[in-house]
Motif scaffolding. Sequence first.
Motif, PDB file in Angstrom:
ATOM      1  N   LEU A   1      -5.934  11.256   0.635  1.00 47.26           N
ATOM      2  CA  LEU A   1      -6.017   9.948  -0.024  1.00 47.26           C
ATOM      3  C   LEU A   1      -6.682  10.040  -1.397  1.00 47.26           C
ATOM      4  O   LEU A   1      -6.431   9.207  -2.271  1.00 47.26           O
ATOM      5  CB  LEU A   1      -6.779   8.945   0.851  1.00 47.26           C
ATOM      6  CG  LEU A   1      -5.971   8.224   1.923  1.00 47.26           C
ATOM      7  CD1 LEU A   1      -6.854   7.241   2.665  1.00 47.26           C
ATOM      8  CD2 LEU A   1      -4.765   7.522   1.340  1.00 47.26           C
ATOM      9  N   GLY A   2      -7.509  11.051  -1.591  1.00 50.24           N
ATOM     10  CA  GLY A   2      -8.174  11.207  -2.872  1.00 50.24           C
ATOM     11  C   GLY A   2      -7.428  12.071  -3.861  1.00 50.24           C
ATOM     12  O   GLY A   2      -7.926  12.325  -4.967  1.00 50.24           O
ATOM     13  N   ALA A   3      -6.225  12.538  -3.497  1.00 48.72           N
ATOM     14  CA  ALA A   3      -5.448  13.408  -4.382  1.00 48.72           C
ATOM     15  C   ALA A   3      -4.755  12.593  -5.466  1.00 48.72           C
ATOM     16  O   ALA A   3      -4.752  11.352  -5.450  1.00 48.72           O
ATOM     17  CB  ALA A   3      -4.423  14.190  -3.571  1.00 48.72           C
ATOM     18  N   GLU A   4      -4.139  13.290  -6.416  1.00 47.75           N
ATOM     19  CA  GLU A   4      -3.365  12.625  -7.450  1.00 47.75           C
ATOM     20  C   GLU A   4      -2.198  11.854  -6.818  1.00 47.75           C
ATOM     21  O   GLU A   4      -1.688  12.253  -5.768  1.00 47.75           O
ATOM     22  CB  GLU A   4      -2.837  13.645  -8.452  1.00 47.75           C
ATOM     23  CG  GLU A   4      -3.926  14.293  -9.301  1.00 47.75           C
ATOM     24  CD  GLU A   4      -4.679  13.268 -10.137  1.00 47.75           C
ATOM     25  OE1 GLU A   4      -4.015  12.400 -10.749  1.00 47.75           O
ATOM     26  OE2 GLU A   4      -5.919  13.327 -10.169  1.00 47.75           O
ATOM     27  N   PRO A   5      -1.771  10.751  -7.439  1.00 48.62           N
ATOM     28  CA  PRO A   5      -0.780   9.870  -6.802  1.00 48.62           C
ATOM     29  C   PRO A   5       0.472  10.576  -6.297  1.00 48.62           C
ATOM     30  O   PRO A   5       0.912  10.312  -5.165  1.00 48.62           O
ATOM     31  CB  PRO A   5      -0.450   8.864  -7.909  1.00 48.62           C
ATOM     32  CG  PRO A   5      -1.702   8.784  -8.714  1.00 48.62           C
ATOM     33  CD  PRO A   5      -2.264  10.170  -8.707  1.00 48.62           C
ATOM     34  N   GLU A   6       1.056  11.469  -7.078  1.00 48.47           N
ATOM     35  CA  GLU A   6       2.295  12.116  -6.644  1.00 48.47           C
ATOM     36  C   GLU A   6       2.054  13.004  -5.429  1.00 48.47           C
ATOM     37  O   GLU A   6       2.832  12.979  -4.462  1.00 48.47           O
ATOM     38  CB  GLU A   6       2.878  12.939  -7.801  1.00 48.47           C
ATOM     39  CG  GLU A   6       4.294  13.441  -7.542  1.00 48.47           C
ATOM     40  CD  GLU A   6       5.309  12.318  -7.366  1.00 48.47           C
ATOM     41  OE1 GLU A   6       6.296  12.525  -6.631  1.00 48.47           O
ATOM     42  OE2 GLU A   6       5.104  11.235  -7.957  1.00 48.47           O
ATOM     43  N   GLU A   7       0.971  13.756  -5.446  1.00 45.57           N
ATOM     44  CA  GLU A   7       0.618  14.602  -4.302  1.00 45.57           C
ATOM     45  C   GLU A   7       0.263  13.751  -3.094  1.00 45.57           C
ATOM     46  O   GLU A   7       0.657  14.064  -1.956  1.00 45.57           O
ATOM     47  CB  GLU A   7      -0.553  15.502  -4.684  1.00 45.57           C
ATOM     48  CG  GLU A   7      -1.003  16.446  -3.569  1.00 45.57           C
ATOM     49  CD  GLU A   7      -2.214  17.272  -3.955  1.00 45.57           C
ATOM     50  OE1 GLU A   7      -2.720  18.011  -3.100  1.00 45.57           O
ATOM     51  OE2 GLU A   7      -2.663  17.165  -5.123  1.00 45.57           O
TER      52      GLU A   7
ATOM     53  N   GLY B   1     -21.494  -2.514   0.304  1.00 53.52           N
ATOM     54  CA  GLY B   1     -20.758  -1.762   1.310  1.00 53.52           C
ATOM     55  C   GLY B   1     -21.478  -0.482   1.693  1.00 53.52           C
ATOM     56  O   GLY B   1     -22.594  -0.201   1.235  1.00 53.52           O
ATOM     57  N   LEU B   2     -20.828   0.304   2.530  1.00 52.57           N
ATOM     58  CA  LEU B   2     -21.389   1.575   2.980  1.00 52.57           C
ATOM     59  C   LEU B   2     -20.855   2.756   2.189  1.00 52.57           C
ATOM     60  O   LEU B   2     -21.435   3.837   2.214  1.00 52.57           O
ATOM     61  CB  LEU B   2     -21.092   1.784   4.473  1.00 52.57           C
ATOM     62  CG  LEU B   2     -21.706   0.737   5.417  1.00 52.57           C
ATOM     63  CD1 LEU B   2     -21.266   1.000   6.851  1.00 52.57           C
ATOM     64  CD2 LEU B   2     -23.227   0.746   5.315  1.00 52.57           C
ATOM     65  N   GLY B   3     -19.715   2.563   1.501  1.00 51.67           N
ATOM     66  CA  GLY B   3     -19.155   3.618   0.664  1.00 51.67           C
ATOM     67  C   GLY B   3     -18.886   4.909   1.409  1.00 51.67           C
ATOM     68  O   GLY B   3     -19.068   6.003   0.870  1.00 51.67           O
ATOM     69  N   GLN B   4     -18.396   4.803   2.638  1.00 49.84           N
ATOM     70  CA  GLN B   4     -18.230   5.988   3.482  1.00 49.84           C
ATOM     71  C   GLN B   4     -16.932   6.751   3.244  1.00 49.84           C
ATOM     72  O   GLN B   4     -16.841   7.922   3.537  1.00 49.84           O
ATOM     73  CB  GLN B   4     -18.310   5.586   4.960  1.00 49.84           C
ATOM     74  CG  GLN B   4     -19.684   5.149   5.403  1.00 49.84           C
ATOM     75  CD  GLN B   4     -20.681   6.276   5.391  1.00 49.84           C
ATOM     76  OE1 GLN B   4     -20.486   7.302   6.021  1.00 49.84           O
ATOM     77  NE2 GLN B   4     -21.757   6.090   4.640  1.00 49.84           N
ATOM     78  N   GLY B   5     -15.889   6.105   2.770  1.00 50.10           N
ATOM     79  CA  GLY B   5     -14.672   6.812   2.446  1.00 50.10           C
ATOM     80  C   GLY B   5     -13.673   6.910   3.584  1.00 50.10           C
ATOM     81  O   GLY B   5     -13.853   6.361   4.679  1.00 50.10           O
ATOM     82  N   ALA B   6     -12.602   7.681   3.320  1.00 48.49           N
ATOM     83  CA  ALA B   6     -11.424   7.692   4.185  1.00 48.49           C
ATOM     84  C   ALA B   6     -11.673   8.354   5.534  1.00 48.49           C
ATOM     85  O   ALA B   6     -11.098   7.948   6.549  1.00 48.49           O
ATOM     86  CB  ALA B   6     -10.271   8.395   3.472  1.00 48.49           C
ATOM     87  N   VAL B   7     -12.502   9.388   5.592  1.00 43.87           N
ATOM     88  CA  VAL B   7     -12.702  10.099   6.858  1.00 43.87           C
ATOM     89  C   VAL B   7     -13.435   9.215   7.860  1.00 43.87           C
ATOM     90  O   VAL B   7     -13.079   9.172   9.044  1.00 43.87           O
ATOM     91  CB  VAL B   7     -13.450  11.420   6.619  1.00 43.87           C
ATOM     92  CG1 VAL B   7     -13.774  12.094   7.962  1.00 43.87           C
ATOM     93  CG2 VAL B   7     -12.619  12.365   5.752  1.00 43.87           C
ATOM     94  N   SER B   8     -14.436   8.485   7.416  1.00 47.15           N
ATOM     95  CA  SER B   8     -15.133   7.570   8.321  1.00 47.15           C
ATOM     96  C   SER B   8     -14.200   6.451   8.788  1.00 47.15           C
ATOM     97  O   SER B   8     -14.255   6.030   9.950  1.00 47.15           O
ATOM     98  CB  SER B   8     -16.364   6.981   7.625  1.00 47.15           C
ATOM     99  OG  SER B   8     -17.338   7.965   7.390  1.00 47.15           O
TER     100      SER B   8
END
Length: 371
Positions: free
Chosen positions: A291-297, A62-69
């Motif tokens: 999206l990268g925060a702790e689950p509750e947050e 994959g490209l591993g670009q993450g949520a912002v891309s």
Amino acid sequence: MDFDFSDDQEQLRDAVRRWVDKGYSFDRRRAAVAAGGFDRAAYNELAELGLTALMVPEAHDGLGQGAVSAMVAMEELGRGIVLEPLAHTFIASAVLSTHAPASVQAAWLPRIASGEVLVVLAHQERSARYHLDRCQATAIANGGSHTVSGLKSVVPAGDQADAFLVPARLGGATALFLVERTAAGVQTRGYVTQDGSRAAEVRFDNAPATLVTTEGQSALELAVDTGIAATCAEAVGVMDQTLAITVDYMNQRKQFGVAIANFQALRHRVADMKMQLELARSMSYYASLKLGAEPEERRAALARAKVQLGQSMRYVGQQAVQLHGGIGVTDEYIVSHYFKKLTQMEMVFGDTLHHLGEVSARMQDTAGVFA
């Protein structure tokens, strides 16, 4: 905090926008709707652009670009009200790369990245009403294998997808399974939804399943939050184009010999549409960044974002139709399809009232003006 997009993200935006403008015309979309609401050729073109690989780790091709891309891509696809469920590819990428064992990742993530397979989330049940902790589907362990039984509703491209991510009860707790559509015991009934896309009712009757994780509730919450973030970004693109079409129409439509864009009352309504669009855009950024925060947050943030997006989608869609007049609801005119898309998206992964309840339930004792 730096909110500027990187050069790679801007290049991605330009590439997707060019494809939407040149390769996904309104006529092509209408033909896809008439053919059933899903075009595998269009999905393959998204794969050729590299979009299916965006959230797949580099270790699995994959490209591993993450949520912002992913957000950038979904905004541009929203402008063209593209039917193919790329958001579910992002969901599958995020869930499998986070929760699946190495063998399952190696078997599926490279094929997801290449566009060879489409994996969608099949989690909605008729009695659940958006609540993720309500699951009637069941799973049975038999040695080292599992089978799943149950009915899942409104599964995107459910009769066209290659596999499903399915939450089911296993030993009193929710687990997440991967089930291939061609497996024994899987039945699908496809149909076209209100916005022209395709969905299906999917029934599992002791269908062979691959266990993704026994921490099904955690995985399901990540899946839905990833879907909400993608939906928010797509909605921003839909609203942006809806506003542009409306402004263009007002500059051309004349009444009493002048363009209706000159009427102050109508200009104020357009300004309010723009304000709602920008509120939605800021909350879409917020959703993707959280999206990268702790689950509750993360869960609290995504619920807040969906509330604002729901309010904005309803306002922009309704104002666009009203400013167009009668032509705004005709099937031949494009803005009616943007309105239907916004109306349906407001209910995806939980409607506004549901998420307002989620926000309320997560408020702390100190919340409020007098805290």
